[in-house]
Design a protein around this motif. Structure first.
Motif, PDB file in Angstrom:
ATOM      1  N   GLY A   7       1.070   4.798  -2.593  1.00 56.71           N
ATOM      2  CA  GLY A   7       0.525   3.625  -3.260  1.00 56.71           C
ATOM      3  C   GLY A   7       1.577   2.665  -3.771  1.00 56.71           C
ATOM      4  O   GLY A   7       1.485   1.454  -3.574  1.00 56.71           O
ATOM      5  N   MET A   8       2.607   3.187  -4.449  1.00 55.71           N
ATOM      6  CA  MET A   8       3.648   2.310  -4.989  1.00 55.71           C
ATOM      7  C   MET A   8       4.445   1.682  -3.858  1.00 55.71           C
ATOM      8  O   MET A   8       4.801   0.502  -3.920  1.00 55.71           O
ATOM      9  CB  MET A   8       4.569   3.078  -5.933  1.00 55.71           C
ATOM     10  N   ASP A   9       4.719   2.453  -2.799  1.00 58.09           N
ATOM     11  CA  ASP A   9       5.454   1.899  -1.668  1.00 58.09           C
ATOM     12  C   ASP A   9       4.629   0.807  -0.969  1.00 58.09           C
ATOM     13  O   ASP A   9       5.177  -0.214  -0.551  1.00 58.09           O
ATOM     14  CB  ASP A   9       5.833   2.998  -0.669  1.00 58.09           C
ATOM     15  N   GLN A  10       3.314   1.011  -0.853  1.00 57.14           N
ATOM     16  CA  GLN A  10       2.462  -0.028  -0.292  1.00 57.14           C
ATOM     17  C   GLN A  10       2.545  -1.285  -1.140  1.00 57.14           C
ATOM     18  O   GLN A  10       2.622  -2.397  -0.620  1.00 57.14           O
ATOM     19  CB  GLN A  10       1.008   0.431  -0.233  1.00 57.14           C
ATOM     20  N   ARG A  11       2.537  -1.115  -2.438  1.00 57.65           N
ATOM     21  CA  ARG A  11       2.600  -2.246  -3.368  1.00 57.65           C
ATOM     22  C   ARG A  11       3.915  -3.005  -3.205  1.00 57.65           C
ATOM     23  O   ARG A  11       3.944  -4.228  -3.180  1.00 57.65           O
ATOM     24  CB  ARG A  11       2.454  -1.704  -4.799  1.00 57.65           C
ATOM     25  N   ILE A  12       5.004  -2.247  -3.080  1.00 56.04           N
ATOM     26  CA  ILE A  12       6.319  -2.871  -2.925  1.00 56.04           C
ATOM     27  C   ILE A  12       6.410  -3.605  -1.591  1.00 56.04           C
ATOM     28  O   ILE A  12       6.919  -4.723  -1.515  1.00 56.04           O
ATOM     29  CB  ILE A  12       7.434  -1.817  -3.088  1.00 56.04           C
ATOM     30  N   VAL A  13       5.898  -3.003  -0.526  1.00 59.07           N
ATOM     31  CA  VAL A  13       5.878  -3.665   0.781  1.00 59.07           C
ATOM     32  C   VAL A  13       5.094  -4.965   0.681  1.00 59.07           C
ATOM     33  O   VAL A  13       5.527  -6.007   1.170  1.00 59.07           O
ATOM     34  CB  VAL A  13       5.282  -2.740   1.870  1.00 59.07           C
ATOM     35  N   HIS A  14       3.956  -4.908   0.021  1.00 59.98           N
ATOM     36  CA  HIS A  14       3.134  -6.107  -0.118  1.00 59.98           C
ATOM     37  C   HIS A  14       3.889  -7.202  -0.876  1.00 59.98           C
ATOM     38  O   HIS A  14       3.925  -8.350  -0.440  1.00 59.98           O
ATOM     39  CB  HIS A  14       1.820  -5.774  -0.828  1.00 59.98           C
ATOM     40  N   LEU A  15       4.506  -6.851  -1.996  1.00 55.66           N
ATOM     41  CA  LEU A  15       5.208  -7.853  -2.802  1.00 55.66           C
ATOM     42  C   LEU A  15       6.428  -8.407  -2.077  1.00 55.66           C
ATOM     43  O   LEU A  15       6.610  -9.628  -2.003  1.00 55.66           O
ATOM     44  CB  LEU A  15       5.635  -7.261  -4.147  1.00 55.66           C
ATOM     45  N   CYS A  16       7.283  -7.512  -1.558  1.00 55.71           N
ATOM     46  CA  CYS A  16       8.572  -7.954  -0.993  1.00 55.71           C
ATOM     47  C   CYS A  16       8.468  -8.450   0.444  1.00 55.71           C
ATOM     48  O   CYS A  16       9.080  -9.471   0.787  1.00 55.71           O
ATOM     49  CB  CYS A  16       9.591  -6.817  -1.064  1.00 55.71           C
ATOM     50  N   LEU A  17       7.739  -7.757   1.273  1.00 57.22           N
ATOM     51  CA  LEU A  17       7.728  -8.088   2.692  1.00 57.22           C
ATOM     52  C   LEU A  17       6.585  -9.010   3.093  1.00 57.22           C
ATOM     53  O   LEU A  17       6.693  -9.711   4.096  1.00 57.22           O
ATOM     54  CB  LEU A  17       7.690  -6.809   3.531  1.00 57.22           C
ATOM     55  N   VAL A  18       5.512  -9.027   2.329  1.00 53.82           N
ATOM     56  CA  VAL A  18       4.389  -9.897   2.664  1.00 53.82           C
ATOM     57  C   VAL A  18       4.415 -11.159   1.813  1.00 53.82           C
ATOM     58  O   VAL A  18       4.365 -12.267   2.326  1.00 53.82           O
ATOM     59  CB  VAL A  18       3.034  -9.160   2.492  1.00 53.82           C
ATOM     60  N   GLU A  19       4.501 -10.987   0.481  1.00 56.27           N
ATOM     61  CA  GLU A  19       4.444 -12.144  -0.416  1.00 56.27           C
ATOM     62  C   GLU A  19       5.799 -12.802  -0.639  1.00 56.27           C
ATOM     63  O   GLU A  19       5.867 -13.883  -1.208  1.00 56.27           O
ATOM     64  CB  GLU A  19       3.840 -11.748  -1.761  1.00 56.27           C
ATOM     65  N   GLY A  20       6.885 -12.144  -0.242  1.00 56.27           N
ATOM     66  CA  GLY A  20       8.201 -12.754  -0.345  1.00 56.27           C
ATOM     67  C   GLY A  20       8.848 -12.678  -1.714  1.00 56.27           C
ATOM     68  O   GLY A  20       9.763 -13.440  -2.004  1.00 56.27           O
ATOM     69  N   TYR A  21       8.400 -11.763  -2.563  1.00 54.32           N
ATOM     70  CA  TYR A  21       9.058 -11.581  -3.851  1.00 54.32           C
ATOM     71  C   TYR A  21      10.478 -11.071  -3.619  1.00 54.32           C
ATOM     72  O   TYR A  21      10.728 -10.317  -2.674  1.00 54.32           O
ATOM     73  CB  TYR A  21       8.338 -10.516  -4.689  1.00 54.32           C
TER      74      TYR A  21
END
Length: 176
Positions: free
Chosen positions: A127-141
Motif C-alpha cells: 500500500g505505501m509503495d503504491q502510494r509513493i509510486v502514485h505521488l512520485c511517478l504519476v503525479e510528479g511529486y
C-alpha cells in the motif's frame, strides 16, 4: 494544551463549542483518516474530500460519536469507509462511455493492453509503495514533497521508488 487530553475529553470540550479541541482531534487523527480514504479511493482529491467530510460529519454529530477504547478513531474510520464507498459509487455512476475505446479503435486498445502489465505490477506492491509510486511517478511529486506528504524520510521514499522501479523492470522482462 490539548495534546495531553484524551479523545473523550476533546469530544466533551468540542461539544461545548471549543473549536480548538476539535482541531486537536483533526491534528491527531486527520492523517490516518486521509490514508484510509486514499487506500479506498486511490485518488488524492477524493481522499482529501472524504477526510474533510468525515470531520464535518463528526462536528455535526458530536453527541452521537461512540468512543471505542477511549478513541474516536474507530468511529471516524467507519464513517470514512462509508463516505469513501459513496464517493466510489458516485465516481462509477458518473463514468461516461469513452467512444475511443470501442472495438473500432484498435491502436488505442492495443496500447491499453500493452500497458496493463504496469497496472498489475503496481497493484502487487504494498500500500505505501503504491502510494509513493502514485505521488512520485504519476503525479510528479519530488521525493522531498512525497516524504513530507507521507511523513517519511526522503531516503525512505527514494529507496521505495527504486524498489518499485526494479519490480516494474522485472515485470517488463516477465520475471515476476
Amino acid at each position: 494544551m490539548y495534546d495531553s487530553l484524551s479523545d473523550a475529553e476533546l469530544i466533551r470540550l468540542a461539544q461545548r463549542g471549543d473549536r480548538g479541541a476539535f482541531s486537536a482531534l483533526y491534528a491527531r487523527h486527520g492523517k490516518a483518516i486521509y490514508l484510509y480514504a486514499w487506500g479506498m479511493t486511490r485518488d488524492d482529491r477524493e481522499a482529501e474530500d472524504v477526510t474533510q467530510e468525515v470531520f464535518v460529519v463528526a462536528w455535526r454529530r458530536l453527541r452521537d460519536i461512540r468512543l471505542v477504547d477511549a478513541s474516536v478513531l474507530p468511529w471516524m474510520l467507519v464513517t470514512c469507509r462509508n463516505l469513501s464507498r459513496n464517493a466510489l459509487r458516485a465516481r462509477r455512476d458518473a463514468l461516461v462511455l469513452d467512444e475511443s475505446l470501442l472495438p473500432g479503435d484498435r491502436t488505442r486498445q492495443e496500447r491499453i493492453e500493452e500497458l496493463s502489465w504496469v497496472r498489475q505490477a503496481v497493484e502487487r506492491l504494498g500500500g505505501m509503495d503504491q502510494r509513493i509510486v502514485h505521488l512520485c511517478l504519476v503525479e510528479g511529486y519530488s521525493y522531498a514533497e512525497a516524504a513530507d506528504h507521507l511523513g517519511l524520510s526522503v531516503s525512505a521514499v527514494a529507496k521505495r521508488v527504486e524498489r518499485a522501479r526494479a519490480a516494474l523492470r522485472l515485470a517488463v522482462r516477465g520475471e515476476s
